[in-house]
Design a protein around this motif. Sequence first.
Motif, short mmCIF file in Angstrom:
data_model
loop_
_atom_site.label_atom_id
_atom_site.label_comp_id
_atom_site.label_asym_id
_atom_site.label_seq_id
_atom_site.Cartn_x
_atom_site.Cartn_y
_atom_site.Cartn_z
N ASP A 146 1.61 11.73 -66.86
CA ASP A 146 0.89 12.77 -67.61
C ASP A 146 -0.12 12.21 -68.60
OD1 ASP A 146 2.39 14.64 -66.24
OD2 ASP A 146 3.87 14.86 -67.84
N HIS A 147 -0.42 10.89 -68.51
CA HIS A 147 -1.39 10.29 -69.43
C HIS A 147 -2.44 9.51 -68.62
CE1 HIS A 147 1.89 11.18 -72.16
NE2 HIS A 147 1.08 10.99 -73.18
N ARG A 148 -3.56 9.29 -69.26
CA ARG A 148 -4.60 8.51 -68.62
C ARG A 148 -4.20 7.03 -68.56
NH1 ARG A 148 -7.76 12.34 -71.58
NH2 ARG A 148 -9.29 13.41 -70.26
N ASP A 149 -4.54 6.37 -67.44
CA ASP A 149 -4.27 4.95 -67.31
C ASP A 149 -5.24 4.16 -68.18
OD1 ASP A 149 -2.44 5.73 -65.47
OD2 ASP A 149 -3.49 4.95 -63.71
N LEU A 163 -2.26 -9.93 -78.10
CA LEU A 163 -1.66 -8.60 -78.15
C LEU A 163 -2.66 -7.58 -77.62
CD1 LEU A 163 0.54 -6.57 -79.04
CD2 LEU A 163 -0.57 -6.51 -81.30
N VAL A 164 -2.22 -6.76 -76.66
CA VAL A 164 -3.04 -5.70 -76.08
C VAL A 164 -2.37 -4.37 -76.42
CG1 VAL A 164 -3.98 -4.71 -73.99
CG2 VAL A 164 -3.82 -7.20 -74.22
N GLN A 165 -3.12 -3.48 -77.08
CA GLN A 165 -2.58 -2.16 -77.46
C GLN A 165 -3.49 -1.07 -76.92
OE1 GLN A 165 -2.38 -2.91 -81.80
NE2 GLN A 165 -0.19 -2.40 -81.63
N HIS A 166 -2.91 0.02 -76.46
CA HIS A 166 -3.68 1.15 -75.94
C HIS A 166 -3.04 2.46 -76.37
CE1 HIS A 166 -6.68 -0.76 -73.40
NE2 HIS A 166 -5.75 -1.62 -72.99
N ASP A 167 -3.90 3.40 -76.76
CA ASP A 167 -3.48 4.78 -77.01
C ASP A 167 -3.80 5.57 -75.76
OD1 ASP A 167 -2.78 7.21 -77.98
OD2 ASP A 167 -4.15 7.21 -79.69
N LEU A 168 -2.77 5.93 -75.02
CA LEU A 168 -2.96 6.58 -73.72
C LEU A 168 -3.07 8.09 -73.92
CD1 LEU A 168 -0.25 4.59 -71.74
CD2 LEU A 168 -2.67 4.03 -72.02
N GLY A 169 -4.27 8.61 -73.77
CA GLY A 169 -4.48 10.05 -73.95
C GLY A 169 -3.88 10.85 -72.81
N LEU A 170 -3.61 12.12 -73.10
CA LEU A 170 -3.05 13.00 -72.08
C LEU A 170 -4.05 13.26 -70.97
CD1 LEU A 170 -1.28 15.65 -74.34
CD2 LEU A 170 -0.15 14.04 -72.80
N LYS A 174 -5.69 21.34 -64.76
CA LYS A 174 -6.67 22.08 -63.95
C LYS A 174 -6.25 23.54 -63.84
CE LYS A 174 -8.09 18.02 -61.30
NZ LYS A 174 -8.20 17.40 -59.96
N LEU A 175 -7.26 24.41 -63.82
CA LEU A 175 -7.04 25.85 -63.73
C LEU A 175 -7.68 26.34 -62.44
CD1 LEU A 175 -6.14 28.58 -64.92
CD2 LEU A 175 -8.35 28.66 -66.11
N SER A 176 -6.87 27.00 -61.62
CA SER A 176 -7.35 27.55 -60.35
C SER A 176 -7.26 29.07 -60.41
CB SER A 176 -6.50 27.01 -59.20
OG SER A 176 -6.86 27.63 -57.98
N ILE A 177 -8.39 29.74 -60.18
CA ILE A 177 -8.45 31.21 -60.18
C ILE A 177 -8.46 31.68 -58.73
CG2 ILE A 177 -9.77 33.22 -60.86
CD1 ILE A 177 -8.60 31.73 -63.21
N PRO A 227 -0.68 18.79 -69.08
CA PRO A 227 -1.34 17.55 -68.62
C PRO A 227 -0.99 17.23 -67.18
CG PRO A 227 0.44 17.07 -70.18
CD PRO A 227 0.24 18.54 -70.20
N GLY A 228 -2.03 16.91 -66.40
CA GLY A 228 -1.84 16.47 -65.03
C GLY A 228 -1.38 17.53 -64.07
N GLN A 229 -1.35 18.81 -64.49
CA GLN A 229 -0.86 19.87 -63.62
C GLN A 229 -1.97 20.88 -63.35
OE1 GLN A 229 2.87 21.64 -64.72
NE2 GLN A 229 3.66 19.75 -65.62
#
Length: 468
Positions: A146-149, A163-170, A174-177, A227-229
């Motif tokens: 559910d997060h960005r790589d 040291l490698v640090q990352h803030d992984l955003g959500l 997607k919205l389907s009508i 996220p991711g759904q």
Amino acid sequence: MAGERARHLLGEQAFRRHVAEFSAPLPLCVVGLAPCVSPQTLAFDTLKLSLVIRLRLQANTSHFEVNYEVMDRRGLVSRTATNSATTARALAFDLVREIFDATGTVSFDSQPRGAVVEIDGEPIGTTPVSQRLPVGNHSYRVRIADHRDAEGSIEIASASSSLVQHDLGLLPGKLSIDGAPEGAILLVNGAEWGTANALAELEPGNYTIEVRANGYLSFHDNVRVLPGQTIQRAVLLNPAPTLLKRIPPEAITISRYGARLAYDVGFHSTTFRNARGEIDAQELEFRGFTQDGVLPTGQLSRFVSPHGVRAEAYYTGENFGLTLLSLSYLQSSTELAAELEVRQSREIVPVTVTDVRRLQLRPFQLSYRMFFDNFVPVLEGGIGIGFQWIDVSGELLAKPTTLSQTEAFWTLGLGLQYFFTPNLAAMVRYNAQSYFNPGLGVEHMLNLGIGMVFGNVFGFEAEPPGKL
């Protein structure tokens, strides 16, 4: 040994003894409580190993040679080499120095923690995690559901620590009508997003959506995007009543000519200054309104509210237009005390104003309009001329008579049109009419009307391609 400074297992027997004697809790990934990495990495982590070095030694009385390979925690052989020396002691020191100078340590952390770290395509564990790697450039990837790589590369220097640090955003959702008519548009939090039938990518959160389509009532709903759904919404748009259908501006602006009929009502505080008439060859002039039978020193204004009809013909472009003629006829019955003066004899005659009639012409007024779906605000301005007739009667008059006056004015108006169809519109409007004669003041006009617009009536404009 990982996590234990300066501790090594030397020899196969020592290694086997460590494996036999070591006891560790069952890894969480085995019972499904954490993501599993590769079997090799799992074995290294369970046994708390950092590197495994395999050596093949060849020796004689004057020469020692060793072939070795270094296996890292991914289970990959990261380095192979051959070293030689004249004594066993010298060979041992050269070998240790070369092995440790050929590697560096990198640590990974992330927000949120628990993300899987892959180095050169092989998973090494979950954050926070450290790994000893051979010198050189290595690619990495940090991922969690559910997060960005996060992807990148890191240069490992000899005996270095990084040291490698990352803030992984959500991940966006997607919205389907489903079920929207052809040509329907989607609005998200009041802003147009695109066509309703296209997949909309949105950041996680709560949204208010609206689906609009020409000829249908709008559909409104609230959605929560995860996220991711992909969130699916089935919509059912009911056909709009004929008079409430949304009309695009281009369907309106194709018609250039218009005519309108309206109900007019005026609100005017005035003096009837300069109104004149005639009776039996005697010229009469309106002096002013009286109060308790006495004419005040200054001009006294009285309120009149004539009402009637207005007819208009106009031509308009997309935004700017020209009113060719606007004609109003208004009337009001009153009971107002006033005085007239007979100009020849200067005699004062008390009278009662019984009726007021007005004919107003407003030629060539400029207008500007804007479009908000079916609603079209209009701003207009110009000049006009008013003809006014005032009926008076009194005991000293031989018979009721009529005074008249003609005055010019400028006018400024603001109106709002609503188009029921591309050719039928209602309008409500306010006008302020300020007379050039300061004694007549400002007349305020309200009118409500209905009008028709027409296409190329006189053949002056080229027809649009759809009508050819």
